[in-house]
Design a protein around this motif. Structure first.
Motif, PDB file in Angstrom:
ATOM      1  N   GLN A  95      14.942  -2.720  -1.868  1.00 57.45           N
ATOM      2  CA  GLN A  95      14.945  -3.887  -0.973  1.00 57.45           C
ATOM      3  C   GLN A  95      13.732  -3.746  -0.047  1.00 57.45           C
ATOM      4  O   GLN A  95      13.822  -3.147   1.024  1.00 57.45           O
ATOM      5  CB  GLN A  95      16.241  -3.945  -0.157  1.00 57.45           C
ATOM      6  N   PRO A  96      12.579  -4.270  -0.465  1.00 54.38           N
ATOM      7  CA  PRO A  96      11.315  -3.953   0.226  1.00 54.38           C
ATOM      8  C   PRO A  96      11.206  -4.474   1.646  1.00 54.38           C
ATOM      9  O   PRO A  96      10.343  -4.033   2.398  1.00 54.38           O
ATOM     10  CB  PRO A  96      10.253  -4.612  -0.672  1.00 54.38           C
ATOM     11  N   GLY A 124       0.779  -1.238   0.000  1.00 55.17           N
ATOM     12  CA  GLY A 124       0.000   0.000   0.000  1.00 55.17           C
ATOM     13  C   GLY A 124       0.807   1.283   0.000  1.00 55.17           C
ATOM     14  O   GLY A 124       0.249   2.375   0.114  1.00 55.17           O
ATOM     15  N   LYS A 125       2.137   1.165  -0.142  1.00 60.35           N
ATOM     16  CA  LYS A 125       2.970   2.378  -0.159  1.00 60.35           C
ATOM     17  C   LYS A 125       3.972   2.299  -1.294  1.00 60.35           C
ATOM     18  O   LYS A 125       4.437   1.214  -1.637  1.00 60.35           O
ATOM     19  CB  LYS A 125       3.744   2.511   1.153  1.00 60.35           C
ATOM     20  N   LYS A 126       4.329   3.461  -1.830  1.00 60.06           N
ATOM     21  CA  LYS A 126       5.409   3.485  -2.812  1.00 60.06           C
ATOM     22  C   LYS A 126       6.704   3.075  -2.123  1.00 60.06           C
ATOM     23  O   LYS A 126       6.931   3.406  -0.961  1.00 60.06           O
ATOM     24  CB  LYS A 126       5.536   4.889  -3.408  1.00 60.06           C
ATOM     25  N   LEU A 127       7.558   2.375  -2.852  1.00 53.40           N
ATOM     26  CA  LEU A 127       8.792   1.860  -2.238  1.00 53.40           C
ATOM     27  C   LEU A 127       9.622   2.971  -1.601  1.00 53.40           C
ATOM     28  O   LEU A 127      10.189   2.798  -0.529  1.00 53.40           O
ATOM     29  CB  LEU A 127       9.639   1.124  -3.283  1.00 53.40           C
ATOM     30  N   LEU A 150       7.060 -10.827  -5.713  1.00 50.11           N
ATOM     31  CA  LEU A 150       6.854 -10.044  -4.489  1.00 50.11           C
ATOM     32  C   LEU A 150       5.384 -10.081  -4.066  1.00 50.11           C
ATOM     33  O   LEU A 150       5.071 -10.146  -2.885  1.00 50.11           O
ATOM     34  CB  LEU A 150       7.295  -8.607  -4.716  1.00 50.11           C
ATOM     35  N   LYS A 151       4.487 -10.057  -5.050  1.00 50.32           N
ATOM     36  CA  LYS A 151       3.048 -10.079  -4.732  1.00 50.32           C
ATOM     37  C   LYS A 151       2.658 -11.356  -3.994  1.00 50.32           C
ATOM     38  O   LYS A 151       1.668 -11.408  -3.291  1.00 50.32           O
ATOM     39  CB  LYS A 151       2.230  -9.971  -6.026  1.00 50.32           C
ATOM     40  N   LEU A 200      16.225 -12.007   3.564  1.00 51.27           N
ATOM     41  CA  LEU A 200      15.322 -11.273   2.662  1.00 51.27           C
ATOM     42  C   LEU A 200      16.027 -10.128   1.942  1.00 51.27           C
ATOM     43  O   LEU A 200      15.448  -9.479   1.071  1.00 51.27           O
ATOM     44  CB  LEU A 200      14.107 -10.743   3.436  1.00 51.27           C
ATOM     45  N   GLY A 201      17.280  -9.872   2.296  1.00 50.06           N
ATOM     46  CA  GLY A 201      18.050  -8.877   1.563  1.00 50.06           C
ATOM     47  C   GLY A 201      18.266  -9.273   0.111  1.00 50.06           C
ATOM     48  O   GLY A 201      18.542  -8.437  -0.747  1.00 50.06           O
ATOM     49  N   ALA A 202      18.120 -10.563  -0.155  1.00 50.90           N
ATOM     50  CA  ALA A 202      18.310 -11.046  -1.529  1.00 50.90           C
ATOM     51  C   ALA A 202      17.144 -10.634  -2.428  1.00 50.90           C
ATOM     52  O   ALA A 202      17.247 -10.712  -3.659  1.00 50.90           O
ATOM     53  CB  ALA A 202      18.453 -12.562  -1.526  1.00 50.90           C
ATOM     54  N   VAL A 203      16.029 -10.211  -1.819  1.00 52.40           N
ATOM     55  CA  VAL A 203      14.871  -9.807  -2.618  1.00 52.40           C
ATOM     56  C   VAL A 203      15.037  -8.354  -3.041  1.00 52.40           C
ATOM     57  O   VAL A 203      14.952  -7.438  -2.231  1.00 52.40           O
ATOM     58  CB  VAL A 203      13.556  -9.953  -1.810  1.00 52.40           C
TER      59      VAL A 203
END
Length: 196
Positions: free
Chosen positions: A105-106, A27-30, A191-192, A177-180
């Motif tokens: 890196q979300p 719900g937010k821009k990165l 990601l979804k 999760l840094g790999a994402v």
């Protein structure tokens, strides 16, 4: 110890074909999400580094309230963007240490940023880096002793070069999760499917 954060948001997102800074996640821009996590952390200051199409990217956050710097040489690569942020911080507030984080890196959150700050204090090491995909990377925190080295990087060289050159001075924080990161539409689709 004064801690400052450099948030790199200068790239063109050429592989994605649209600005990833403005991609929405939870719900937010990165770029907004990254700024909010930085603000929630125990850091003392923050600068956002813009480059490609800064006016467009500024639409993703409150540029009246959040300090930013535009790197005119963003096409030269990550080194110049990191250096633009570091010079800005050194002129404004003389931080004792800086955290380098990326807009794509979300899963980086305030807890992770605080862990970097805490582990640097506890370990006595000059660098604390995130550990994922069997290597070290960002977000990472660097003592001011490394600022000159960071300012001497060229082109596409990033903080990783400083981390790898000073391995004996690095404490690692596990962050799988840094790999994402988000470079392609495929990355966004995956990601979804992440349930957080």
């Amino acid at each position: 110890m004064k801690t400052a954060i450099i948030l790199l948001a200068a790239g063109l997102s050429s592989r994605l074909g649209r600005p990833k800074q403005l991609v929405e996640f939870q719900g937010k821009k990165l770029i907004q999400k990254a700024i909010e996590e930085a603000q929630k952390s125990k850091s003392d200051s923050l600068v956002v580094v813009l480059g490609w199409n800064p006016e467009l990217i500024k639409s993703g956050f409150d540029s009246e309230k959040i300090p930013f710097v535009t790197n005119e040489n963003w096409e030269e690569g990550m080194a110049s963007s990191m250096q633009a942020g570091l010079r800005f911080l050194m002129e404004k507030g003389h931080p004792d240490q800086v955290i380098l984080m990326l807009v794509d890196q979300p899963f980086v959150d305030a807890d992770l940023l605080n862990r970097l700050i805490l582990e640097k204090d506890k370990s006595g090491k000059g660098i604390v880096a995130s550990s994922y995909s069997e290597t070290f990377g960002v977000p990472a925190i660097f003592d001011r002793a490394y600022f000159e080295e960071m300012l001497s990087l060229k082109g596409s060289e990033g903080a990783k070069k400083v981390i790898m050159k000073n391995r004996a001075e690095v404490f690692a924080v596990d962050f799988p999760l840094g790999a994402v990161d988000l470079d392609t539409e495929g990355d966004l689709e995956r990601l979804k499917n992440w349930e957080i």
